[in-house]
Design a protein around this motif. Sequence first.
Motif, short mmCIF file in Angstrom:
data_model
loop_
_atom_site.label_atom_id
_atom_site.label_comp_id
_atom_site.label_asym_id
_atom_site.label_seq_id
_atom_site.Cartn_x
_atom_site.Cartn_y
_atom_site.Cartn_z
N VAL A 67 -5.37 -3.27 2.03
CA VAL A 67 -4.37 -2.49 1.29
C VAL A 67 -4.94 -1.14 0.89
O VAL A 67 -4.19 -0.14 0.78
CB VAL A 67 -3.87 -3.27 0.05
CG1 VAL A 67 -4.92 -3.29 -1.05
CG2 VAL A 67 -2.57 -2.68 -0.48
N GLY A 97 0.82 -1.21 0.00
CA GLY A 97 0.00 0.00 0.00
C GLY A 97 0.85 1.26 0.00
O GLY A 97 0.58 2.21 -0.75
N ILE A 152 -4.10 3.18 -5.14
CA ILE A 152 -4.15 1.77 -5.55
C ILE A 152 -4.89 1.60 -6.86
O ILE A 152 -4.74 0.59 -7.55
CB ILE A 152 -4.78 0.91 -4.44
CG1 ILE A 152 -4.41 -0.58 -4.61
CG2 ILE A 152 -6.28 1.08 -4.39
CD1 ILE A 152 -2.96 -0.88 -4.39
#
Length: 396
Positions: free
Chosen positions: A265, A239, A273
Amino acid sequence: MVRRRFLVASMAACGALLIAACGNSSNNNASGPIKVGITGPFTGAYADPGTAIRNAGELAIADINAAGGINGRKLEAVPEDDACDAQQGTQAASKLLTEGIIAIVGGYCSGASIPESDVLRRSGDLPFITAASSNPKFTEQGYDNVFRMVARDDAEAPADVSFMHDILKATKIAILHDNTTYAKGVADSAKAAATAAGMTVTYFDAITPGEKDYSAALVRIGSTHPDVLFYTGYYPEYGLLAKEYVALSPSYKLNGDSACADPSVVKVAGAAIANPGITINTLPTTQFIHNAKNDAFTAAYKAKYGGLPGDYSSYEYDGMMALAQALKDNGGKTDAKSLNAALHKVTVADGTTGTVHFDDKGDRPTPLFLAVQATGNPPAFAPIYIREGGSWKPSS
């Protein structure tokens, strides 16, 4: 945190094993509950997936008991925190033995599960079904009491490399791990697979888990000019790497393995992400399994615990169901020798993760592999490719 440390049991631990042997013997003949240990990281950096494994095991036991238990006897969960640490894992397994458990179903980090398996081996071969520990050594020790619910690292890494080569069109990759048993095992297997495929490995090194800034490592990696950076460690570091990757905007792509696909995450990476240059290769973990049995499990989990299950919750649930079926097939007998034999023969045809059975080593047939990508706000993962029969194809 999960360094491979194989420790000699202390005199106190030996005493605990003797107590455990007596406790297990009495459990064989008792009319009371059948105690099953659940290990995992319930505290520390990996507490989210560890707690989700514990919850899934307890939910499975509740379902087993509601259906009548084992010949009228109830199962009882006995959880113990191993913190993904070898020494604490050894202590956790020893403590569980003093509680009179007949088996362990659990485990997240291989670096803790492997030492735990040694304790159970020395205690009389009590069965250990791991929900998530994927290092090959777990089932390569020659033990007949170890069983694994997920694919091994030496099966996962070649699939990861084939995705980077065939789909991401990489001829040069950088490999970054975190020196944990799991991550180093995947990294080593990936390096071998990449070399065998004629790819160039431009970088191979480790970061230290738990640090606050990995941008310097990302810059060093960029100087080696890879097409893809493959990170083989866990989701907290992935992450942070994703956030810094987006901030640096390097020319290479970022790809993670299955330990990076945990829903948590997103807590670390946030919107980063969902960058289109970021992908993850994973097993068909709970959030990506869509069948009636797993959907019902997910709904029951959410109703009981107020949140979605973790990546390996379905594997824990099925592992507990496999133990229950083996106990039934074994006529309710809980002695280690006959229970291990029953587990090697067991079949659960309608598991949340598909059919469950084990080979001579204790491994399941290799499951499907997925490539996933996050989109949206808030970000959510969805499969983009699936690997069947050795080749990748777009996910429908």
